[in-house]
Every structure is written in structure tokens, then in C-alpha cells.
Design a protein around this motif. Sequence first.
Motif, PDB file in Angstrom:
ATOM      1  N   ASP B 176     -33.099 -39.920  30.482  1.00 27.84           N
ATOM      2  CA  ASP B 176     -32.424 -41.215  31.016  1.00 27.84           C
ATOM      3  C   ASP B 176     -32.764 -42.305  30.063  1.00 27.84           C
ATOM      4  N   PRO B 292     -14.519 -36.870  35.697  1.00 26.39           N
ATOM      5  CA  PRO B 292     -14.667 -37.207  34.341  1.00 26.39           C
ATOM      6  C   PRO B 292     -16.026 -36.917  33.787  1.00 26.39           C
ATOM      7  N   GLU B 293     -16.940 -36.354  34.677  1.00 21.75           N
ATOM      8  CA  GLU B 293     -18.273 -36.214  34.169  1.00 21.75           C
ATOM      9  C   GLU B 293     -18.572 -34.737  34.581  1.00 21.75           C
ATOM     10  N   GLY B 297     -21.946 -32.672  36.969  1.00 24.91           N
ATOM     11  CA  GLY B 297     -22.423 -33.754  36.124  1.00 24.91           C
ATOM     12  C   GLY B 297     -23.000 -35.084  36.672  1.00 24.91           C
ATOM     13  N   GLU B 298     -23.918 -35.649  36.180  1.00 25.02           N
ATOM     14  CA  GLU B 298     -24.262 -36.973  36.775  1.00 25.02           C
ATOM     15  C   GLU B 298     -23.190 -37.846  36.296  1.00 25.02           C
ATOM     16  N   LYS B 299     -22.993 -38.898  37.242  1.00 25.49           N
ATOM     17  CA  LYS B 299     -22.168 -40.072  37.115  1.00 25.49           C
ATOM     18  C   LYS B 299     -22.804 -40.938  35.863  1.00 25.49           C
ATOM     19  N   HIS B 300     -21.998 -41.291  34.785  1.00 21.80           N
ATOM     20  CA  HIS B 300     -22.038 -42.384  34.126  1.00 21.80           C
ATOM     21  C   HIS B 300     -22.446 -43.546  34.690  1.00 21.80           C
ATOM     22  N   ILE B 301     -23.670 -44.174  34.618  1.00 19.34           N
ATOM     23  CA  ILE B 301     -23.821 -45.443  35.175  1.00 19.34           C
ATOM     24  C   ILE B 301     -23.886 -46.460  34.149  1.00 19.34           C
ATOM     25  N   ASP B 302     -22.664 -47.358  34.662  1.00 18.57           N
ATOM     26  CA  ASP B 302     -22.335 -48.280  33.669  1.00 18.57           C
ATOM     27  C   ASP B 302     -22.414 -49.811  34.216  1.00 18.57           C
ATOM     28  N   ARG B 303     -23.327 -50.485  33.871  1.00 12.17           N
ATOM     29  CA  ARG B 303     -23.595 -51.922  34.282  1.00 12.17           C
ATOM     30  C   ARG B 303     -23.285 -52.621  32.957  1.00 12.17           C
TER      31      ARG B 303
ATOM     32  N   ILE C 128     -11.986 -40.362  29.779  1.00 21.05           N
ATOM     33  CA  ILE C 128     -13.280 -39.778  29.484  1.00 21.05           C
ATOM     34  C   ILE C 128     -13.924 -40.345  27.985  1.00 21.05           C
ATOM     35  N   TYR C 132     -17.883 -35.570  25.886  1.00 25.54           N
ATOM     36  CA  TYR C 132     -16.780 -34.902  26.909  1.00 25.54           C
ATOM     37  C   TYR C 132     -15.572 -34.970  25.980  1.00 25.54           C
TER      38      TYR C 132
END
Lengths: 439, 304, 358, 277
Positions: B176, B292-293, B297-303, C128, C132
Amino acid sequence: MFKCRMSALTAAVSIALLSQAAIAAEEQFFPILSYRIGPYGANGQSFFGGFVDYLNYVNLKENGINGVKIVWEECETEYNNAKGIECYERLKDKAKVSTGPIHTMSTGVAYALIDKAAEDKIPLAMMGYGRTDAVDGSVFPYAFPLVTTYQMQASAILRFVKEKEKGSLEGKKIVYLYHDSAYGKEPIAALQEEAKINKFELTLIPVAHPGNEQGAQWLKIRQENPDYVVFWGWGVMNQTAIKAAQKIGFSRDKMVGSWWAGSEEDTVPAGDAAKGYMSATWNVAGKDVPLIADIEKVVYGAGQGNLGDTSKIGTILYNRGVSAAVLSIEAIRKAQEKYGKGKAMTGEQVRWGMENLDISDARLKEIGATDLLPEIKTSCDNHEGSGKIKIQQWDGTQWVVVSGWIEGNKGLIHPLFKASAEQYAKEKGMTPRDCAKEM
Amino acid sequence: MQFFLEVLISGLLSGVMYALVALGFVLIYKASGVFNFAQGAMVYLAALAVVGCMEKGAPLWLAIILAFVIMTLFGIATEKFVLRKLVNQPPITLFMATIGLAFFIEGLAPIVFGSEPRALDLGIVDEPIPAILDAWDMVISKFDLVAAGIAALLVTTLALFFQYTRIGRALRAVADDHQAALSIGIPLQHIWAIVWGIAGFVALVAGLMWGARNGVQFALTFTALKALPVLIIGGFTSVPGAIAGGLIIGASEKLAEIYLPPVMQSMFGGNFGGIEGWFPYVLALFFLLVRPEGLFGEKHIDRV
Amino acid sequence: MLYREAGQFKTSYAADQQLFPIRQDRIGILILLAVVFLVIPGFASDYWFSAILIPFLIFSLAALGLNILTGYAGQLSLGSAAFMAVGAYAAYNFQLRIDGIPILVSFVCAGLTAAGAGILFGLPSLWIKGFYLAVATLAAQFFIVWCLTKFPWLSNYSSSGVISTQPLIFFGHEFTSPQEKYLLVLTIVAVMALAAKNMVRSSTGRAWMAVRDMDVAASVIGIRLMPAKLLAFAVSAFYCGVAGALYAFCYLGSVEPDGFSLDMSFRILFMIIIGGVGSILGSFLGAAFILLLPIFLDIALPWVASLLGLPFSSATVSHIQVLVFGALIMFFLIVEPHGLARLWQITKEKLRLWPFPH
Amino acid sequence: MAASAVAASAADSYLIINNIEVIYDHVILVLKGVSLNVPKGNIVALLGANGAGKTTTLKAISNLLHAERGDVTKGSVEFKSQRVDQLSPNELVKRGVIQVMEGRHCFGHLTIEENLLTGAYTRSISRRELKESLEKVYHYFPRLKTRRGSQAGYTSGGEQQMCVIGRALMAKPEMILLDEPSMGLAPQIVEEIFEIVKNLNSQENVSFLLAEQNTMMALRYANFGYILENGRVVMEGDAGNLRTHEDVKEFYLGISSSGRKSFKDIKHYRRRKRWLS
């Protein structure tokens, strides 16, 4: 500027290297476009090892071809077309002085070189691969698909199978399992013609490159339950097919491979599964061939062997490499007969030699190469020269020849080449030579 | 119907083989964010090491242990000489470095262990099980079942390891956020050495299975290509995802190869076999449309 | 003080907007162009033209294409070789099927065809990203090559699927010698490189870079992601397509679909990463490095081995080549993760101060 | 008397930063000789504007610089009379010094509880002890307990800040280098966090070196303060003194007794200060 420095550096080194090895007048140069790494590297190592060993052998044993020393330079193509071109261009200048035929052992590289080589007057040998319609020498003066083409081979394999089935294939089922590329697709037309004539049922099953997974194909074969599987594989596809046949319980002695699917490199990795598997070949394996034993004695005795791993001596592909070299040297001998003994031959002269090869069994015996090659007689309208194969079978440890020389159906196949070559000539806007006027 | 089942089962079983390779990718990606393209080459190296040691006279079990040692040392060396120097570089640079590593292995391994294609005999014959063949007329290979068992065991162990152990948590933490992991005293170097060691072990298992199946040779590096769509479907970071993805790819690819070409043939004419090369990728694309993941898969965390 | 910007004042907006705002750069480019157009044709040998310079330029163009996509728009792609294949086969078919079409028009059409394919396979980028997406572009790589193998119409029903390109005729003049082909390729590449340089500093280029750096943020400031990303795919594929057409017509002369392999895509990716992601110059430097290094090793290693009397078989030497190639790539990434272009930039920084460093 | 003198000197030689210089990428000089002193049991505030070198100072202490191609080229860092500047972060954490980085570096894909558990990585302890430590953290941060099962990436900024402080606590530190805990948080949350810091300081006897831009807030909780400007310490003193110091009020708090000064004066003043140091 960095770029300039880089290229200047390379230039300096390459010039230094090239000039260092300038060729003396009476030396016969061989440009060798070899590959020893990558997915097919193991095959290349055996083949080109044999090839170079024989050149060395001629030097050591007979002090060259009628006294003309053989020199050569190798370039690694990695079985890659673009690298093949680079290698060709690199060696081309030297080859313009004198040259043996180029062997690429790669259909792709051979294709890319056909036009260039003709332009530069350097003969291109494609022994058992490459552009098959180059059998028609009137359109392809500088390209020689020597010994046997894929189509002739396929036809010969069918003849063998037919004999095994007591003379008739009528109503039989044959699956053609092939590498989905130029290599695998070439024989399809010939097979289809044969299917019409011999009234058997032909099923085509392609395998995607690289072919390391054939579960689906073999299940399909299991469902079809054919009498034979004719198999055109290369590299890892071969072992995988043999293993996959075992997995579905298809008998290996009902499989006949092409000659690129019939070497130790293909059967050894498959282990016991390969026992009984058959393939075509034009050269026998083993050191029983006097020439091979002698090469080991002379070349490796002198510590000049090309192979790091001497256990490869006498393998199918090694012997095939030797046979390719034998043909090349014989062509140069032939050329020297016409253009002057004891002289280095230019590409043009060697081309003539290759077009007028006449290697009888007696001559083969003389060299110690009995059964390393079939008899070969080339001419302007037949650059193939033989069209014969033998069938061999893997007994678990080695290849055993199980047939005599079998010739494909020339009357059926050669007109196909002629037509294809004519179309090529038309596309390129060139006028073929008149073969009747040659000789 | 019975043929359909046969294809399906055979597909699922070969999917397990893909998953074995994919697992190596997942491990390294999960713990270091490195997309390790050299995984295929590592499979090749591991299998070569085994047959190489056996040629020198070691029995199979010893050869496997030696190969494991070699793979571990190799992993540690990779960490020490390459990855450690590339900390904090963008992922694409690391990815590139692993391609360089793949070339390095492809050159080195044959020099050390020989480049001849060789057989690897694990003592399990890849033949149909007679009982099943007789009872249902289906071919199911003993070898495939063993491979499936091994894969299941491996995945379960790894999943538990990641979820519940101290090192496992640290591995995920490092994936991470390198910096934060460093700041709380997780020694990146040890962690990476451990990960590469484990990835080496997984490569060894994959190398043994694939090597026994198709022979030990350069083409083992291609196994990576089969693993990539598995990764997409399963997710780059999920151990169970690798198995699920493998099963989906394996089964669908076999079914497609059998049932799709005839359909295409009736539409366009011509022979359309050999779609296995691209089918898994296109399938993976459709999966991405939905998730999409990847599946797990782990979600892409976008902040922002 | 050789490379001094001080004292160069921009008095108009136009002057400030030039492609090469610094005088020394302008002079440098002119000299470079003069050298490559006038000096090299006079000196280089056939080998240099047909085995090094032409492929170098063609791969630079392909790398440039990929660099637009990856370096500027931030979309990783592993399908460049497939777009080259589209370009090659399209150009062949345009020549074959449309009578009297000028070769350059064929090339442009080939580029456009590739651009179409690029847009199609760029669609996944809308939902995506990252690896990916990279793996998804492999779908393009395998699918396109498969299509070219499977539809015999595309290769004019040649039994092997291999196409032989038509002669290069332009305004009645046939380009046959390596030198002429070099000049043709060079002209095309130079024009397209300048166009690329111009494009990446335009509003399109700025939009791409915004998307690259953070697409969510970019969309917040009003950049429409879909057109920006798809345009990047289209332009990139266009460049690759033209490169593919040149590869077939000016370099190999005959191509088969399998030649445009994944391996080639990787090589192109190597080029931009070693050369410098997000740098026009880097594409050229990277192409030179990746093409020349193996050739250099191929020549140098056997020589070194024989010089030191090392008992290596030819196979071992070939393996060592691969090994060294891999090791050097890792080495370069460690030493300069931002590529050769960054090295050049640092050199420029130093030149700015030279001979009086602070 | 004697005993207290010993205690005082022990406190004095707790964390000592001695004239350190930090260079990034071999070129950019960021710290130009910074000296600090954190006595045991204190909260020391490190103040200054953006880019003054606060974070770099903390990273120089915790040895996180290497990953950013930075190097301590001069000076020394001592913790409890031992040089620690060459130690790896791992070693340093084991000795009780831990950094909480700026910007809330939670492990986004781990749950809050897993985040906390990773904090105990350097301590080889039994399951029971681990549980106890966890409970202690939950005691200080009751909000975390309610979110223990959620993925850290999806929690609010304040919770993330608490999570990283709690995570550091799990290592059982004696000294926390706390970087900008107030960044981007609502004043109320900031207050809450500072209260917890105060509690930790008094109840757990953890010392803090606190880098902050929120000068007012920091000085309210700290015992002592340093002000950094352009990689140098330009002022230091008791928190109370600093808070009332005219210059500090002027430049960092924006409160002035003699009306707003022009920007020119500030520039002049800063230049003078820099020159003097």
C-alpha cells in the motif's frame, strides 16, 4: 549528441572488427545467419553446430575445397526477421567477394531475404522450409528449397500412411494439426488435393503460437477419433502435442510429424509419452553415418568443435546441419568444376553449382554420407532436386528409420508451385527465365 | 453434453496450471507494487535448476530443495541489486527493470544449466484415469488432478498467510505505502526478500508442473502470457482471484476453441481455429467492463 | 557559456511560442538536419543505410507514437507492434487495390487505418488504467495479428500469409537504393517528429499531460477525458501505422503477421523508457540504444571472447549477449530512471553554466 | 537536589539534533545546520512556513530520507546519548523513536485494525500483549474502535489521522515525530487530536516533536518551540514566550500590535533574520 557518440562508437568498433577479418583472395566465405537462443535456440544450436563443424571438417581434412580454405562469420538472428536482415546486411559486403549459400533455417528470415539475395546475387538455400514455390527456378533463380518442400513431404507422408493401410485411404479420417503460421499453412492445399484423390476425410485443426496448450485441440481429435494425425509443429508445440496425445489416450504410432517435429529436441522432453511417435525426415540420426563419426574424430579431436555440448553430435538436427553443409560444399565443388578449380566462387557461380547439383548415391558414399541425404539432382525448373523423405519412429531412446525413401506425388504438387510462382512473377512485374535455354 | 463436460473439466484443470503462474505475479505485485514480468523467466529458471541438479546426479527431492535454495538466493539478489536501488520509482520503471531481469535470466539460466529441452519426470503419469474412462467415457488425467490439488493447497496457505500473520500483514502494508511502512519500522528489504523468496517458490512449483507437462525448455517463459489475462480477471492483488481467474480462463478458452470457430466459419467462411492466443484477453476485457479491478482485486482508492 | 540563454529576449508572442525558443537549439537542429540530410547520405555504406539507419528511423517513429500515448497521455500500451502490422497490411492493400494511388497517400491511409484500430482498442482506457490497461492492450496485439493470419483477403490469398510489398514509386521515380529509401524515410520521420513536437505543446498536448498526471483532477478542470484519451490512442496508432508501413515497404520488403510480435511491442516500450518517457528526443535516443546495443554486443562479444581466449561456444556467446542486454537495461534504469533524454537535459544544464559552475 | 540535576541532564540528553545539514539529490541544500533539543516528556513544536525544512528535519531524524534520495551530510542525531543517524528506520523504531508522516499515510486497503496491528511489527510479542496494546489505542481513540473493520482508505481524514497516530502507538514508542497532524482537517478534529496528543504525553509519558504550520494551536499544546526559516532555526523559546513574542505574532500568527505591515518590511525582516542566524 549522445546518439552520435553512441553510433560513432559502434561504427568505430564495427569498422575495426570488419577490417580485422578482411578476406584473403582465395578463401571461400560463408555468411552464417544462425540462431542459438530464444524459443528455438536449442534446434538452432544443433543445426548450425553441425553446419559449422562440417565446414571445419573440410578445412581440416582436405585443406578446404580443392585447396580453397573456408572461412565464415556467424551472426545471431534469434529467429527474428528484422535481426536476420541486419545480419544479412552486415555480412553481405564480404559475401559479394565469395560466398557459400545462406541457410537461415527460418521461413520468415528466408522470405525477407528472397528479393534482396537475388538482387545481390547471393544464393539462398531453404532446406525443408521457406518459400516452396521457389522450386520453380525460372522465377526464383537464387532461391533453392532443396531436398524436399512441405507439400512434397505432406504428400509423401500420406503415401506412407496409405501403404500402412494396405494401399487405400478411402473412407479414412485424417486430422491435420498445424502451427497456425506460414509454416503450417503451406501444405494445406496439397493435403486437400490428396484428400480428393484418395477419398479420405481431412480435418484441419490449427494451434495458436506458441502451442504450449493444446487441450482443446486434442479433445476435438478425441471426438473426431481419426485414423491418423498428421502433425506440423515446431518448438514447444511438438512436445506438447505428444504429451496431449498421451493425455487423451491417442496412440502415438498413429501420429506422423513433419521433419521439424521429429528431432530429439522434440521427443526427449516428452519423455515416455513419445514412444512410438513417427515423423518424416530426410536424414538419419546417429553416428553410424561414417561422416558423422569422422567429424567427431577430426574436428572435436582437434579441439575445434562448434558445440559446447558434444552429446548433440549425431542428433537429427546436427546431422541435418551437416547435410546442409555437404550440399553447400558440393555446390561449390560443382561450380569450381565449371569456373576453375582452386578458386573461390562468387555467389553467381555458386548459384550455378546449386542449380546443377547431381549427387548420386555413389558420391554420397564417397563422402561417407550415405542416407544423410537422398540423391539430389537439381535443374533450372526443379530447385528441389529430390522430393523424398524417410519415416522414422522414436523407440524411447532414439530415432529408428522405418521406411525407405518415399517420394511425394510430384505430378500433383509441382504444378501448384508453377502456378504460384507465375502469380508472384506477375505481381512483381518480372519476366521468368526460359529454363529450356539454360545449361 | 458429455463432450461439453469433458471440455469444461479439462479446461478447468488447465486453468489451474495458469493460476499457478499467475500466483507468482500476484504475490510480488501485492507486496511491492511491482508488476514482475520476469515471473515467466523465473518459472523457466526454477525448472531448469531442477533438471540441471538432477543431471549432476541429485535425486528429485534433493534437486527440488537445491532449486528452492537457488530461487531464494536469486530473489534476495534481485532485491538487493535491482529493486532496492529503484525504491520510489514509478511502477513503469520497475516493470521495465523486471523485463530486463527476464532477459538476464533467459541468458544466464541456459549457460548454467544447459539449454537442451529436457524431460522432467515427477513420477505422475499424464494419462487418462482408467476408472473414469470406463465408467463415463471421459478423459481426466491423474496429473491434472494432482496439479489441482497442489494449487489448491498452495493458494489456501498463501491466502491464510497474507490475511492472518504478522509478516503477511506487513507485506500488504508495504504494497500500500512503502514510505509509511518504512516509517513504522517495517524493514522493506527483508519484506521484499521474503516476497521474492515466496515468489521463487511458487515459480518452482509452477516450473515443476509445467516442466513435467511440456518438458523443460525456453518455452516455459511463455507461461507468463497465459497468466496475464488470469490476473486481469482475478485482480492483480488477490490470491484466491488467481485461482478463480485461472479456472474461468481455462474453461472458457477451451470451450471457445471448440465451439466458436464453427460459428465464425459459418459467418465468414474459412478456418478460424487457434483463437486461444487472443480469446482470454478479449474475455478479460469484457470482465473489466463490469469490474475494472478484476473479480477479487482491491478497489483503486482515488482521493483528489 | 556556449549554451547561454541570457540576452535572448522575446519581443513578440509569436517569438515566445516558437518550437525551439532558444537560438542555440535552433542552430543545433539546423545543423543536425543538415548532417542527416546532406552529410550522412554521402558517407554511410549500404549496411548502415539498410541495417541500421532505416530501421533506426522507423523504430524511432514507432517509439514516438508510443511516447505520445504513454509519455504524454499516460496510457500504457503493449500493442504498438500490432498497430504497425495494421499499417503495413493496410498500405499493401491500398497499393494493391487502388490503381495508381501514390505511395505517400497509401502511407497516410495506412496511418489512418491504424488510427481507427487505435481508437477501437483505446476504448477500454475509458474505464481502466495502469497495468490493467497494459494487459488489455495485449488483446489488440494478439487479436490483430490473428486477424491478419485468418483473413486471406488481407494478404491477397498468399498461401503462407506473407506479403511482398510493391515497388516504391513516387512521381514516377522508383526508390530502390538504400540511400534513396533512407532519404524517403528520413523526410517522413522528420516531418512527423516536428509535428509531434508541435502537438505536445498545443492545448491537446496539455490536456494529455493533465490526464496523465491525474485524470480525475483533469476532468474536474474541464478536460473531457474521452476525446483526450481516444485522440491520444488515434495519434499514437497513426504514428505506429506509418512506421509499420515504412517497416514493410522500406525495410523488410516482405512481412508476415507473426513478425509483428509481442516481442517487438516490448522493444518499442523499451525504447521509450530507456530513452525517456514524455520526450520526443528520448524516442530517438531510446531507439538508437535498443537497436544498436544488441548489434554492438553481437560484434563485440565474440571478439572479446576470442581476445581473452575464453573457451565459449557460439551458443554461450549468444546467451551472454542476452544476459548483458538485460543487465544493461537494469543498470540504466538504476542510474537514470528518467532515461537518456534526462541525461541530455542535465548536460544542457551544465552547458548553460559552463565554464563557470557555481 | 543532585538527583534532580541528574534527571535534568538526562532529560537534556534525550533527543539532540546537532547542526545537521541535508542535501537532496546531491544538489539541493535543504537544511543548513539545524540544532534541536527535545527533553524527555516534552512536546516540542517545530514551526515555520511551507518549505522551511520541518519535514526534512523529522525525516533526517527518522532516517526516511534515503528513499527520497536525500542525505544527511553533516551533524549528528543522538537519542538517549547514542548516535542514531546511521540507523535504519527499523532499528530506530525498536529504540523507541517513530515518525508519523504528514498526509496521513494509512494503508488504504487494510482495515483500521489491521493498520494498527502492523504498527506492532517491530515488537515480537504474544497475542495477548498485542490485544492489550490494541485496547489501549482504542482507549485513546474510541472512534477507531467503532470503525475497526472498515478499510482505512474509506474512512474520514480525521479518522485516518487518528489511525496513523494509533498505529505509531502500537510500536510502544518513547518519542513520536509528529508531522503536521492538522493538515486538511476541520478545526474541531484538530482540537480533538491535539487533546489526545496531550493525554498521551501526560499519561503514557511519550515525548513529541511536532512539526506544525498551525502555529497557534501547536504553541498552545507544546512546552517549547523552534521556528525554522529556509533551513535554519531563526528563533526558539518557551511556548508561552513565543506565543506572546511580537515577531511571531507578526509573521506567523498574523496578529500585529502596530497595524498591518507592508510586504516589503516582512521581506526585509526575514532577510535580516536569516542573515543573523
